[in-house]
Design a protein around this motif. Structure first.
Motif, PDB file in Angstrom:
ATOM      1  N   ALA A  36       0.203   3.030  -0.883  1.00  0.00           N
ATOM      2  CA  ALA A  36       0.110   1.598  -1.167  1.00  0.00           C
ATOM      3  C   ALA A  36      -0.158   1.313  -2.643  1.00  0.00           C
ATOM      4  O   ALA A  36      -0.037   0.170  -3.073  1.00  0.00           O
ATOM      5  CB  ALA A  36      -0.989   0.970  -0.307  1.00  0.00           C
ATOM      6  N   THR A  37      -0.498   2.318  -3.418  1.00  0.00           N
ATOM      7  CA  THR A  37      -0.791   2.107  -4.845  1.00  0.00           C
ATOM      8  C   THR A  37       0.472   1.936  -5.685  1.00  0.00           C
ATOM      9  O   THR A  37       0.378   1.644  -6.867  1.00  0.00           O
ATOM     10  CB  THR A  37      -1.595   3.296  -5.402  1.00  0.00           C
ATOM     11  OG1 THR A  37      -0.853   4.490  -5.171  1.00  0.00           O
ATOM     12  CG2 THR A  37      -2.963   3.381  -4.738  1.00  0.00           C
ATOM     13  N   LEU A  38       1.643   2.089  -5.083  1.00  0.00           N
ATOM     14  CA  LEU A  38       2.901   1.945  -5.818  1.00  0.00           C
ATOM     15  C   LEU A  38       3.500   0.563  -5.604  1.00  0.00           C
ATOM     16  O   LEU A  38       3.411   0.000  -4.514  1.00  0.00           O
ATOM     17  CB  LEU A  38       3.899   3.019  -5.376  1.00  0.00           C
ATOM     18  CG  LEU A  38       3.480   4.457  -5.646  1.00  0.00           C
ATOM     19  CD1 LEU A  38       4.494   5.419  -5.061  1.00  0.00           C
ATOM     20  CD2 LEU A  38       3.288   4.700  -7.129  1.00  0.00           C
ATOM     21  N   ASP A  39       4.128   0.024  -6.643  1.00  0.00           N
ATOM     22  CA  ASP A  39       4.767  -1.292  -6.585  1.00  0.00           C
ATOM     23  C   ASP A  39       6.229  -1.103  -6.166  1.00  0.00           C
ATOM     24  O   ASP A  39       7.095  -0.841  -7.007  1.00  0.00           O
ATOM     25  CB  ASP A  39       4.683  -1.973  -7.944  1.00  0.00           C
ATOM     26  CG  ASP A  39       5.177  -3.406  -7.911  1.00  0.00           C
ATOM     27  OD1 ASP A  39       5.691  -3.840  -6.852  1.00  0.00           O
ATOM     28  OD2 ASP A  39       5.050  -4.084  -8.943  1.00  0.00           O
ATOM     29  N   ALA A  69      -5.031  -5.752 -10.473  1.00  0.00           N
ATOM     30  CA  ALA A  69      -5.508  -7.058 -10.012  1.00  0.00           C
ATOM     31  C   ALA A  69      -5.033  -7.369  -8.602  1.00  0.00           C
ATOM     32  O   ALA A  69      -5.630  -8.180  -7.910  1.00  0.00           O
ATOM     33  CB  ALA A  69      -5.046  -8.152 -10.962  1.00  0.00           C
ATOM     34  N   THR A  70      -3.964  -6.735  -8.144  1.00  0.00           N
ATOM     35  CA  THR A  70      -3.452  -7.017  -6.807  1.00  0.00           C
ATOM     36  C   THR A  70      -4.064  -6.106  -5.740  1.00  0.00           C
ATOM     37  O   THR A  70      -3.807  -6.284  -4.571  1.00  0.00           O
ATOM     38  CB  THR A  70      -1.920  -6.861  -6.760  1.00  0.00           C
ATOM     39  OG1 THR A  70      -1.585  -5.503  -7.092  1.00  0.00           O
ATOM     40  CG2 THR A  70      -1.233  -7.820  -7.695  1.00  0.00           C
ATOM     41  N   GLU A  71      -4.872  -5.146  -6.167  1.00  0.00           N
ATOM     42  CA  GLU A  71      -5.510  -4.244  -5.219  1.00  0.00           C
ATOM     43  C   GLU A  71      -6.669  -4.963  -4.522  1.00  0.00           C
ATOM     44  O   GLU A  71      -7.377  -5.761  -5.135  1.00  0.00           O
ATOM     45  CB  GLU A  71      -6.047  -2.998  -5.932  1.00  0.00           C
ATOM     46  CG  GLU A  71      -4.958  -2.119  -6.481  1.00  0.00           C
ATOM     47  CD  GLU A  71      -4.082  -1.551  -5.385  1.00  0.00           C
ATOM     48  OE1 GLU A  71      -4.609  -1.066  -4.376  1.00  0.00           O
ATOM     49  OE2 GLU A  71      -2.856  -1.615  -5.553  1.00  0.00           O
ATOM     50  N   PRO A  72      -6.887  -4.687  -3.245  1.00  0.00           N
ATOM     51  CA  PRO A  72      -8.024  -5.302  -2.555  1.00  0.00           C
ATOM     52  C   PRO A  72      -9.335  -4.787  -3.146  1.00  0.00           C
ATOM     53  O   PRO A  72      -9.450  -3.617  -3.501  1.00  0.00           O
ATOM     54  CB  PRO A  72      -7.871  -4.854  -1.111  1.00  0.00           C
ATOM     55  CG  PRO A  72      -6.824  -3.818  -1.096  1.00  0.00           C
ATOM     56  CD  PRO A  72      -6.110  -3.833  -2.384  1.00  0.00           C
ATOM     57  N   ARG A  73     -10.270  -5.675  -3.271  1.00  0.00           N
ATOM     58  CA  ARG A  73     -11.594  -5.293  -3.768  1.00  0.00           C
ATOM     59  C   ARG A  73     -12.624  -6.225  -3.166  1.00  0.00           C
ATOM     60  O   ARG A  73     -12.319  -7.353  -2.752  1.00  0.00           O
ATOM     61  CB  ARG A  73     -11.651  -5.321  -5.293  1.00  0.00           C
ATOM     62  CG  ARG A  73     -11.397  -6.695  -5.888  1.00  0.00           C
ATOM     63  CD  ARG A  73     -11.330  -6.624  -7.394  1.00  0.00           C
ATOM     64  NE  ARG A  73     -10.979  -7.912  -7.947  1.00  0.00           N
ATOM     65  CZ  ARG A  73     -11.860  -8.766  -8.469  1.00  0.00           C
ATOM     66  NH1 ARG A  73     -13.132  -8.455  -8.547  1.00  0.00           N
ATOM     67  NH2 ARG A  73     -11.470  -9.937  -8.931  1.00  0.00           N
ATOM     68  N   GLU A  74     -13.832  -5.754  -3.106  1.00  0.00           N
ATOM     69  CA  GLU A  74     -14.902  -6.564  -2.540  1.00  0.00           C
ATOM     70  C   GLU A  74     -15.498  -7.423  -3.656  1.00  0.00           C
ATOM     71  O   GLU A  74     -15.719  -6.964  -4.764  1.00  0.00           O
ATOM     72  CB  GLU A  74     -15.990  -5.662  -1.946  1.00  0.00           C
ATOM     73  CG  GLU A  74     -17.035  -6.461  -1.203  1.00  0.00           C
ATOM     74  CD  GLU A  74     -17.998  -5.568  -0.447  1.00  0.00           C
ATOM     75  OE1 GLU A  74     -19.066  -6.077  -0.067  1.00  0.00           O
ATOM     76  OE2 GLU A  74     -17.690  -4.386  -0.262  1.00  0.00           O
TER      77      GLU A  74
END
Length: 127
Positions: free
Chosen positions: A90-93, A116-121
């Motif tokens: 999932a880390t690839l665009d 910036a598009t990665e999920p984060r808490e």
């Protein structure tokens, strides 16, 4: 005295590779995955396979690279030479994937996703 010309060898090699494949063998394709700073490059080298015989298929996060052999470009019947399948993280665009045939090698370039598009808490502040 030269009994076998270079043209003869150039024309017979794909045929031998095809016969090997049809007889249950596989084409001598090699695949490398290079991790780079901006993304991943999947490199595929297959002897005697021309660029128009390669196919790259992306289905969800599964990348399939395959090649087929046609005696002439107009032939409707094609014999499979090789097929490789990769599950992409999932880390690839995947929306910015591209493929280039350079030298004798197919290069599939896949950049990393923007952080910036990665999920984060998100920290919750109390007032």
């Amino acid at each position: 005295m030269n009994l076998i010309s270079k043209d003869f060898i150039r024309n017979i090699v794909p045929q031998l590779d095809l016969l090997n494949t049809l007889g249950g063998g596989i084409a001598q394709a090699t695949m490398w995955i290079d991790k780079r700073e901006k993304g991943v490059v999947v490199r595929v080298a297959a002897p005697s396979v021309s660029p128009e015989n390669f196919h790259v298929v992306l289905n969800n996060n599964v990348l399939t690279v395959l090649a087929e052999f046609r005696h002439t470009p107009e032939d409707k019947l094609a014999a499979p030479l090789f097929s490789r399948t990769l599950n992409l993280p999932a880390t690839l665009d995947l929306s910015r994937i591209d493929a280039v045939f350079e030298g004798q090698e197919l290069q599939i370039r896949i950049p990393y996703r923007d952080a910036a598009t990665e999920p984060r808490e998100i920290n919750i502040k109390q007032r």
